[in-house]
Design an enzyme around this catalytic site. Structure first.
Site, PDB file in Angstrom:
ATOM      1  N   LYS A  10      -1.096  -0.096   6.349  1.00  0.00           N
ATOM      2  CA  LYS A  10      -1.388  -1.618   5.748  1.00  0.00           C
ATOM      3  C   LYS A  10      -2.189  -2.290   6.733  1.00  0.00           C
ATOM      4  O   LYS A  10      -2.526  -1.949   7.849  1.00  0.00           O
ATOM      5  CB  LYS A  10       0.532  -2.101   6.244  1.00  0.00           C
ATOM      6  N   ASP A  44      -1.734  -6.440  -1.983  1.00  0.00           N
ATOM      7  CA  ASP A  44      -0.223  -7.039  -1.367  1.00  0.00           C
ATOM      8  C   ASP A  44      -0.205  -8.614  -1.648  1.00  0.00           C
ATOM      9  O   ASP A  44      -1.002  -9.063  -2.293  1.00  0.00           O
ATOM     10  CB  ASP A  44      -0.125  -6.639   0.051  1.00  0.00           C
TER      11      ASP A  44
HETATM   12  N1  GLU Z   1       1.475  -3.366  -1.447  1.00  0.00           N
HETATM   13  C1  GLU Z   1       2.148  -2.517  -2.397  1.00  0.00           C
HETATM   14  C2  GLU Z   1       3.228  -1.825  -1.634  1.00  0.00           C
HETATM   15  O1  GLU Z   1       3.854  -2.511  -0.848  1.00  0.00           O
HETATM   16  C3  GLU Z   1       1.174  -1.441  -2.884  1.00  0.00           C
HETATM   17  C4  GLU Z   1       0.510  -0.399  -1.982  1.00  0.00           C
HETATM   18  C5  GLU Z   1      -0.577   0.355  -2.688  1.00  0.00           C
HETATM   19  O2  GLU Z   1      -0.797   0.396  -3.853  1.00  0.00           O
HETATM   20  O3  GLU Z   1      -1.189   0.914  -1.993  1.00  0.00           O
HETATM   21  O4  GLU Z   1       3.615  -0.725  -1.827  1.00  0.00           O
END
Ligand code: GLU
Length: 441
Positions: free
Chosen positions: A121, A161
Site C-alpha cells: 500500500k 484508493d
Molecule cells: N485500494 C483497493 C483495496 O483496498 C484496491 C487495490 C488494488 O486494486 O490494487 O483493495
C-alpha cells in the site's frame, strides 16, 4: 513477551497498525496451536515486519508558483504469493501507521482472491480537495519520479484508493512510461483506452453485493426488500448502490465528515446519477444531494442511527464505533458489510457478533476491487481485453469462492458464522505456507 506487546513496543505510535495486527493474531491462535513449527520459523515476527518501506519527499509547484512538499510512501508488505499489490491513498491523514495497517490487511485480502498477488500500500499526505487539475498532475508526476524505481509489472503494481482514481492513475502512468520507456501493466485502474479492464470501476461495489447475497443466503434471506444505510459516496458507494438497486434493495443514506443525507425513497435513477459524479467528478460535499433533491440533511451525525436492515460503511477506517453499533443493533440491523478498510472499531465488531448480526470483514467483502485489478494484470500480460460479461462472471466466481472459504474455514476452526476468523485464517494459512516453501528470506 506476547506477539502484540512486541509489535506495540517496536512501533508505539502506530495504533491503526496494532488494531489490524491484533485482529489477525486473535483469530489465528488455533492455527498456531495446531502448528507449533510456526513459532520456530518466526512466522508472526515475519508477517508483521514489512519486507520494505520506502518513504520519500514529493516536492511540487502550486498554481501560485509556490513550492510545496508532501511525504510519499510505499509499504511493500509481502511478496509471498505474487508481486506487491495494493492501492495508493492521497489524503491528509496518510502516515506510516495507516499505510502499514492497509498493507497488512491487503496481504490477506489478496490471498483470499486466489489470484497471485502479494500485498502493499502507498500514498501521500497530499489533499486533492480544492487542488486544480494541473496541481494534481504535477503532484502525481513528482510522486512517480521517485516511485518508479521501486515498482514494475513483476515487482509491485499500485492502483487507486481514497483520493486516487482514474485521473491520478493516468498522470502516474504517463510519467512511469516516460521514465522507463516501456508500456507495461505497472498500475491497475487504468482507463479503458490504454489497458484498463472493464468492470474495474464497478468491481468493489459489485463484489460487495455478491458477497452480501451469499452471506444473506446462509439465513435464507435476500437483498430484495431490504433497507440499506451506506456512508461514502465515491466510486465504491455508487456501484454498491447500483447493484443493490438491481437486486431489489433500497439505499437510503450517504454521508461525509459533516453529516449525512437521509433519503427514505431510496437513491436510484436520476438521484444515483447525481450521486455518482458528486465526489468522483465534482469533489462536492454530501449536503449538495440533500439540497438538490429536497431531503433531510442531518449535520454532525453518522448515518448509523437510521433504521436499516443492512449497514455498509464505505468510507474510512474506524468510522463506525461501539455507540453506532449499539444503535444499529437496537434498530434491528441484521447484516453489516465492511466495504471500506477496517471501518468498524473492534468494539463495534464485538457487539455485532454478540448479537448475531451477520458481519463481513473488509478483507473479504471489499476484495472485489483488487480481484479485478488482478484480472486487469492478467489481461495486460496476455495483451487482450475480456468483455464485460467475462470480467463480471469471474468477479462473481471469486466473491462466491471467498465467501465459501471464509464460511468453511470458520466452521473447521470451531467458530461457525464468524467471517472474521474465517477470512483471517484462510488468508494467513495461504501466505504462511508459501513463505515456508520459500525458506527464510
Ligand atoms: N485500494 C483497493 C483495496 O483496498 C484496491 C487495490 C488494488 O486494486 O490494487 O483493495
Amino acid at each position: 513477551m506476547s506477539e502484540m506487546q512486541h509489535v506495540i513496543q517496536r512501533d508505539p505510535h502506530e495504533p491503526e497498525f496494532h488494531q489490524a495486527v491484533k485482529e489477525v493474531v486473535d483469530s489465528i491462535r488455533p492455527v498456531l496451536e495446531k502448528n507449533p513449527q510456526y513459532r520456530r520459523l518466526g512466522i508472526l515476527e515475519r508477517i508483521v515486519e514489512p519486507e520494505r518501506v520506502i518513504m520519500f519527499r514529493v516536492p511540487w509547484v502550486d498554481d501560485q508558483g509556490q513550492v510545496r512538499v508532501n511525504r510519499g510512501y510505499r509499504v511493500q508488505m509481502s511478496s509471498a504469493i505474487g508481486p506487491y499489490k495494493g492501492g495508493l491513498r492521497f489524503h491528509p491523514s496518510v502516515k506510516l501507521s495507516i499505510l502499514k495497517f492497509l498493507a497488512f490487511e491487503q496481504v490477506f485480502k489478496n490471498a483470499l482472491t486466489s489470484l497471485p498477488m502479494g500485498g502493499g500500500k502507498g500514498g501521500a499526505d497530499f489533499d486533492p480537495k480544492g487542488k486544480s487539475d494541473n496541481e494534481v498532475m504535477r503532484f502525481c508526476q513528482s510522486f512517480m519520479l521517485e516511485l518508479f524505481r521501486h515498482v514494475g509489472p513483476d515487482t509491485d503494481v499500485p492502483a487507486g484508493d481514497i483520493g486516487v482514481g482514474a485521473r491520478e492513475i493516468g498522470y502516474l502512468f504517463g510519467m512511469y512510461k516516460k521514465l522507463r520507456n516501456e508500456f507495461t501493466g505497472v498500475l491497475t485502474g487504468k482507463s479503458l483506452n490504454w489497458g484498463g479492464s472493464l468492470i474495474r470501476p464497478e468491481a468493489t461495489g459489485y463484489g460487495a453485493a455478491y458477497f452480501l447475497e451469499e452471506m444473506l443466503a446462509t439465513r435464507s434471506e435476500t437483498i430484495a426488500g431490504k433497507t440499506v444505510a451506506i456512508s461514502g459516496y465515491g466510486n465504491v458507494g455508487t456501484y454498491v448502490t447500483e447493484k443493490i438497486n438491481e437486486l431489489g434493495g433500497k439505499v437510503v443514506t450517504i454521508a461525509d465528515e459533516r453529516g449525512y443525507v437521509h433519503d427514505p425513497d431510496g437513491i436510484r435513477g436520476e438521484k444515483l446519477q447525481f450521486m455518482s459524479s458528486l465526489w468522483t467528478v465534482h469533489r462536492r460535499p454530501a449536503k449538495d444531494y440533500a439540497d438538490a433533491f429536497d431531503c433531510e440533511w442531518v449535520p454532525d451525525r453518522r448515518p448509523w442511527e437510521v433504521p436499516c436492515d443492512i449497514a455498509i460503511p464505505t468510507a474510512m477506517e474506524n468510522e463506525l464505533d461501539g455507540s453506532h453499533a449499539e444503535a444499529l443493533v437496537k434498530n434491528g440491523c441484521r447484516a453489516v458489510l465492511e466495504v471500506a478498510n477496517m471501518p468498524c472499531t473492534p468494539e463495534a465488531v464485538h457487539l455485532f457478533q454478540e448479537h448475531g448480526v451477520l458481519f463481513a470483514p473488509g478483507k473479504a467483502a471489499n476484495a472485489g476491487g483488487v480481484s479485478v485489478s488482478g484480472l486487469e494484470m492478467s489481461q495486460n500480460s496476455m495483451r487482450l481485453n475480456w468483455p464485460k460479461e467475462e470480467v463480471d462472471r469471474r468477479l462473481k466466481g471469486i466473491m462466491k469462492n471467498i465467501h465459501k472459504m471464509c464460511k468453511e474455514t470458520a466452521e473447521q476452526y470451531g467458530s461457525p458464522g464468524n467471517y472474521v476468523v474465517g477470512a483471517n485464517i484462510a488468508g494467513f494459512v495461504k501466505v504462511v505456507d508459501s513463505m515456508i516453501d520459500q525458506g527464510v528470506v
